[in-house]
Design a protein around this motif. Structure first.
Motif, PDB file in Angstrom:
ATOM      1  N   ILE A 244       0.851  -1.185   0.000  1.00 60.06           N
ATOM      2  CA  ILE A 244       0.000   0.000   0.000  1.00 60.06           C
ATOM      3  C   ILE A 244       0.889   1.237   0.000  1.00 60.06           C
ATOM      4  CG2 ILE A 244      -1.700   1.340   1.300  1.00 60.06           C
ATOM      5  CD1 ILE A 244      -2.805  -1.269   2.397  1.00 60.06           C
ATOM      6  N   THR A 245       0.754   2.060  -1.034  1.00 59.17           N
ATOM      7  CA  THR A 245       1.590   3.259  -1.151  1.00 59.17           C
ATOM      8  C   THR A 245       0.801   4.541  -0.967  1.00 59.17           C
ATOM      9  OG1 THR A 245       1.307   3.178  -3.556  1.00 59.17           O
ATOM     10  CG2 THR A 245       3.288   2.148  -2.645  1.00 59.17           C
ATOM     11  N   GLY A 246      -0.521   4.457  -0.994  1.00 60.03           N
ATOM     12  CA  GLY A 246      -1.335   5.655  -0.811  1.00 60.03           C
ATOM     13  C   GLY A 246      -2.696   5.315  -0.237  1.00 60.03           C
ATOM     14  N   LEU A 247      -3.187   6.162   0.667  1.00 57.81           N
ATOM     15  CA  LEU A 247      -4.496   5.969   1.299  1.00 57.81           C
ATOM     16  C   LEU A 247      -5.271   7.281   1.291  1.00 57.81           C
ATOM     17  CD1 LEU A 247      -3.414   3.950   4.471  1.00 57.81           C
ATOM     18  CD2 LEU A 247      -4.765   3.040   2.571  1.00 57.81           C
ATOM     19  N   GLY A 248      -6.585   7.185   1.159  1.00 56.85           N
ATOM     20  CA  GLY A 248      -7.415   8.378   1.231  1.00 56.85           C
ATOM     21  C   GLY A 248      -8.849   8.013   1.555  1.00 56.85           C
ATOM     22  N   TYR A 249      -9.592   8.943   2.137  1.00 55.06           N
ATOM     23  CA  TYR A 249     -11.011   8.701   2.364  1.00 55.06           C
ATOM     24  C   TYR A 249     -11.783  10.008   2.264  1.00 55.06           C
ATOM     25  CZ  TYR A 249     -11.221  10.535   7.203  1.00 55.06           C
ATOM     26  OH  TYR A 249     -11.211  11.343   8.303  1.00 55.06           O
ATOM     27  N   TYR A 250     -13.075   9.852   2.050  1.00 57.94           N
ATOM     28  CA  TYR A 250     -13.971  11.007   1.980  1.00 57.94           C
ATOM     29  C   TYR A 250     -15.310  10.610   2.581  1.00 57.94           C
ATOM     30  CZ  TYR A 250     -17.274  14.446   0.240  1.00 57.94           C
ATOM     31  OH  TYR A 250     -18.253  15.402   0.168  1.00 57.94           O
ATOM     32  N   VAL A 251     -15.859  11.482   3.425  1.00 56.47           N
ATOM     33  CA  VAL A 251     -17.215  11.277   3.945  1.00 56.47           C
ATOM     34  C   VAL A 251     -17.994  12.572   3.749  1.00 56.47           C
ATOM     35  CG1 VAL A 251     -16.637   9.500   5.644  1.00 56.47           C
ATOM     36  CG2 VAL A 251     -16.451  11.911   6.276  1.00 56.47           C
ATOM     37  N   PRO A 252     -19.310  12.490   3.534  1.00 57.34           N
ATOM     38  CA  PRO A 252     -20.122  13.701   3.363  1.00 57.34           C
ATOM     39  C   PRO A 252     -20.045  14.598   4.589  1.00 57.34           C
ATOM     40  CG  PRO A 252     -21.357  11.739   2.733  1.00 57.34           C
ATOM     41  CD  PRO A 252     -20.112  11.254   3.408  1.00 57.34           C
ATOM     42  N   GLU A 253     -20.249  15.891   4.371  1.00 56.62           N
ATOM     43  CA  GLU A 253     -20.210  16.842   5.477  1.00 56.62           C
ATOM     44  C   GLU A 253     -21.434  16.721   6.380  1.00 56.62           C
ATOM     45  OE1 GLU A 253     -19.637  20.793   4.120  1.00 56.62           O
ATOM     46  OE2 GLU A 253     -17.689  20.396   3.172  1.00 56.62           O
ATOM     47  N   ASN A 254     -22.537  16.220   5.844  1.00 57.62           N
ATOM     48  CA  ASN A 254     -23.802  16.163   6.580  1.00 57.62           C
ATOM     49  C   ASN A 254     -23.765  15.115   7.697  1.00 57.62           C
ATOM     50  OD1 ASN A 254     -26.584  16.632   7.156  1.00 57.62           O
ATOM     51  ND2 ASN A 254     -27.138  14.881   5.884  1.00 57.62           N
TER      52      ASN A 254
ATOM     53  N   TRP B 134     -24.609  11.169   6.170  1.00 62.33           N
ATOM     54  CA  TRP B 134     -25.531  10.873   5.087  1.00 62.33           C
ATOM     55  C   TRP B 134     -25.391  11.953   4.025  1.00 62.33           C
ATOM     56  CZ3 TRP B 134     -30.909   9.264   7.569  1.00 62.33           C
ATOM     57  CH2 TRP B 134     -30.776   7.972   8.115  1.00 62.33           C
ATOM     58  N   ILE B 135     -25.372  11.548   2.791  1.00 63.62           N
ATOM     59  CA  ILE B 135     -25.259  12.496   1.687  1.00 63.62           C
ATOM     60  C   ILE B 135     -26.415  13.499   1.715  1.00 63.62           C
ATOM     61  CG2 ILE B 135     -25.493  12.705  -0.821  1.00 63.62           C
ATOM     62  CD1 ILE B 135     -23.902  10.134  -1.101  1.00 63.62           C
ATOM     63  N   ASP B 136     -26.074  14.755   1.568  1.00 67.55           N
ATOM     64  CA  ASP B 136     -27.083  15.792   1.384  1.00 67.55           C
ATOM     65  C   ASP B 136     -27.475  15.793  -0.088  1.00 67.55           C
ATOM     66  OD1 ASP B 136     -28.527  18.131   0.971  1.00 67.55           O
ATOM     67  OD2 ASP B 136     -27.300  19.326   2.334  1.00 67.55           O
ATOM     68  N   PRO B 137     -28.745  15.531  -0.412  1.00 67.14           N
ATOM     69  CA  PRO B 137     -29.160  15.451  -1.823  1.00 67.14           C
ATOM     70  C   PRO B 137     -28.865  16.708  -2.627  1.00 67.14           C
ATOM     71  CG  PRO B 137     -30.887  14.624  -0.372  1.00 67.14           C
ATOM     72  CD  PRO B 137     -29.859  15.268   0.504  1.00 67.14           C
ATOM     73  N   LYS B 138     -28.636  17.824  -1.922  1.00 67.82           N
ATOM     74  CA  LYS B 138     -28.356  19.081  -2.630  1.00 67.82           C
ATOM     75  C   LYS B 138     -26.899  19.175  -3.081  1.00 67.82           C
ATOM     76  CE  LYS B 138     -29.975  21.696   0.735  1.00 67.82           C
ATOM     77  NZ  LYS B 138     -30.685  20.734   1.623  1.00 67.82           N
ATOM     78  N   THR B 139     -26.075  18.229  -2.670  1.00 72.26           N
ATOM     79  CA  THR B 139     -24.670  18.235  -3.072  1.00 72.26           C
ATOM     80  C   THR B 139     -24.461  17.322  -4.275  1.00 72.26           C
ATOM     81  OG1 THR B 139     -24.012  16.358  -1.668  1.00 72.26           O
ATOM     82  CG2 THR B 139     -24.049  18.550  -0.644  1.00 72.26           C
TER      83      THR B 139
ATOM     84  N   ALA C   9     -20.007   7.019  -6.731  1.00 68.81           N
ATOM     85  CA  ALA C   9     -18.840   7.169  -7.599  1.00 68.81           C
ATOM     86  C   ALA C   9     -18.093   8.469  -7.329  1.00 68.81           C
ATOM     87  CB  ALA C   9     -19.264   7.093  -9.063  1.00 68.81           C
ATOM     88  N   VAL C  10     -18.827   9.547  -7.097  1.00 66.88           N
ATOM     89  CA  VAL C  10     -18.181  10.835  -6.822  1.00 66.88           C
ATOM     90  C   VAL C  10     -17.344  10.757  -5.550  1.00 66.88           C
ATOM     91  CG1 VAL C  10     -18.612  13.232  -6.130  1.00 66.88           C
ATOM     92  CG2 VAL C  10     -19.842  12.261  -8.079  1.00 66.88           C
ATOM     93  N   MET C  11     -17.903  10.152  -4.502  1.00 62.70           N
ATOM     94  CA  MET C  11     -17.143  10.002  -3.261  1.00 62.70           C
ATOM     95  C   MET C  11     -15.921   9.115  -3.484  1.00 62.70           C
ATOM     96  SD  MET C  11     -19.997   9.745  -0.208  1.00 62.70           S
ATOM     97  CE  MET C  11     -20.678   8.189  -0.802  1.00 62.70           C
TER      98      MET C  11
END
Length: 335
Positions: free
Chosen positions: A6-16, A45-50, A55-57
């Motif tokens: 493993i050479t790279g790690l990343g994560y993303y979670v919605p702001e909501n 939880w994803i805000d539907p307005k975003t 796939a985007v996350m």
């Protein structure tokens, strides 16, 4: 023979952020009831307005992982994308990430193994690298659960558990056999498939049939889980998968420096921790703030643990997961 590291790690979670108290607007529940049964305090939880989707996350997490690996998008040879909640019935999320990141026409494989999806995906990527077919593989776990949950008292047993988010790892070829992924171990038991399931719509129950029936009591298009049955099997299979990985590498439980279990339920993780007699600093849990993010949970937790300095060079890291299918497995890593 090559090894994969493993050479790279990343994560993303919605702001909501959705707290346990927030759930009261939809169902009869309480913070105490949820924490007692799951250990969860809040989830994203994803805000539907975003713009966020599965796939985007996944693409957002992937960009971080690729940059941390010291690579560019053009260095990636292959994509493995794990999810149970793709943006579309078909095609899968892998090709969407390929397009979103403006990558060359590399291959993209989608893995549908639910909670153990990232474990299976890591194993697949590891084999491609070990055979010399690819040099750098992007592995993603991403989920958008919130849009498909039954927000009512009837559905609370499942709905309170799940959250949205994504994580990504870059696996790269290495010639150092002493480090990287040492082994992976995968299993399934399909006879219990209906104990944790989303039945429809599917090819066995197409949308026109559901619309024609128009039955307000029909719950087959919401996730169903026999919680006690799943819990009982999870604690058994988690232990088996971890022991199998240790035995395959002539290791003992005392050799584990960090266990990253799938974040299904804090009570399951605590049971496994106690069984293997691991101190708190050798097990990483974050279900308290993210809930169960299914295929994304292991990689989000792994990334957080690494970011906090809890994983260091030469540490023995064990990843393990159990979920719908039933499917389960483990990955043993020398960091």
């Amino acid at each position: 023979m090559y090894t994969s590291k493993i050479t790279g790690l990343g994560y993303y979670v919605p702001e909501n952020v959705v707290t346990n108290d927030d759930l009261k607007q939809w169902m009869d529940t309480s913070d105490e009831w949820i924490q007692e049964r799951t250990g969860i305090k809040e989830r994203r939880w994803i805000d539907p307005k975003t713009e966020d989707t599965t796939a985007v996350m996944g693409a957002k997490a992937a960009r971080i992982a690729i940059e941390r690996a010291g690579l560019t998008k053009d260095d990636i040879d292959f994509i493995v994308f794990a999810t149970l909640s793709p943006d579309m019935y078909f095609p899968g999320g892998g090709v969407q990430v390929q397009e979103m990141l403006d990558m060359p026409t590399i291959g993209a494989l989608d893995v549908r193994n639910q909670c153990s999806g990232f474990i299976y995906s890591m194993s697949v990527a590891d084999q491609f690298i070990k055979t010399g077919m690819y040099k750098n593989i992007l592995v993603i776990g991403a989920e958008n659960h919130s849009g498909g949950l039954e927000r009512s008292t009837r559905g609370r047993g499942v709905t309170v558990i799940f959250g949205d988010g994504a994580g990504a790892a870059v696996l790269s070829r290495s010639e150092d056999a002493s480090r990287g992924i040492l082994s992976s171990h995968l299993h399934s038991e399909g006879k219990h498939a209906t104990k944790l399931v989303l039945e429809g719509p599917s090819t066995q129950r197409w949308v026109p049939e559901i619309l024609e029936k128009n039955d307000p009591e029909d719950q087959t298009y919401f996730p169903y889980m026999d919680g006690q049955f799943v819990f009982k099997h999870a604690i058994t299979r988690f232990s088996e998968a971890i022991n199998e990985g240790l035995e395959a590498n002539n290791l003992q439980k005392e050799d584990i420096d960090m266990l990253i279990p799938h974040q299904a339920n804090l009570r399951i993780a605590q049971f496994i921790q106690k069984k293997f007699q691991l101190p708190n600093d050798k097990v990483y849990n974050n279900i308290m703030k993210y809930g169960n993010t299914t295929a994304a949970s292991v990689i989000i937790a792994l990334t957080e643990a690494w970011e906090k300095g809890k994983i260091k060079d030469n540490d023995l890291v064990v990843l393990a997961a159990f979920g719908s299918g039933f499917t389960w497995g483990s990955v043993i890593i020398k960091w």
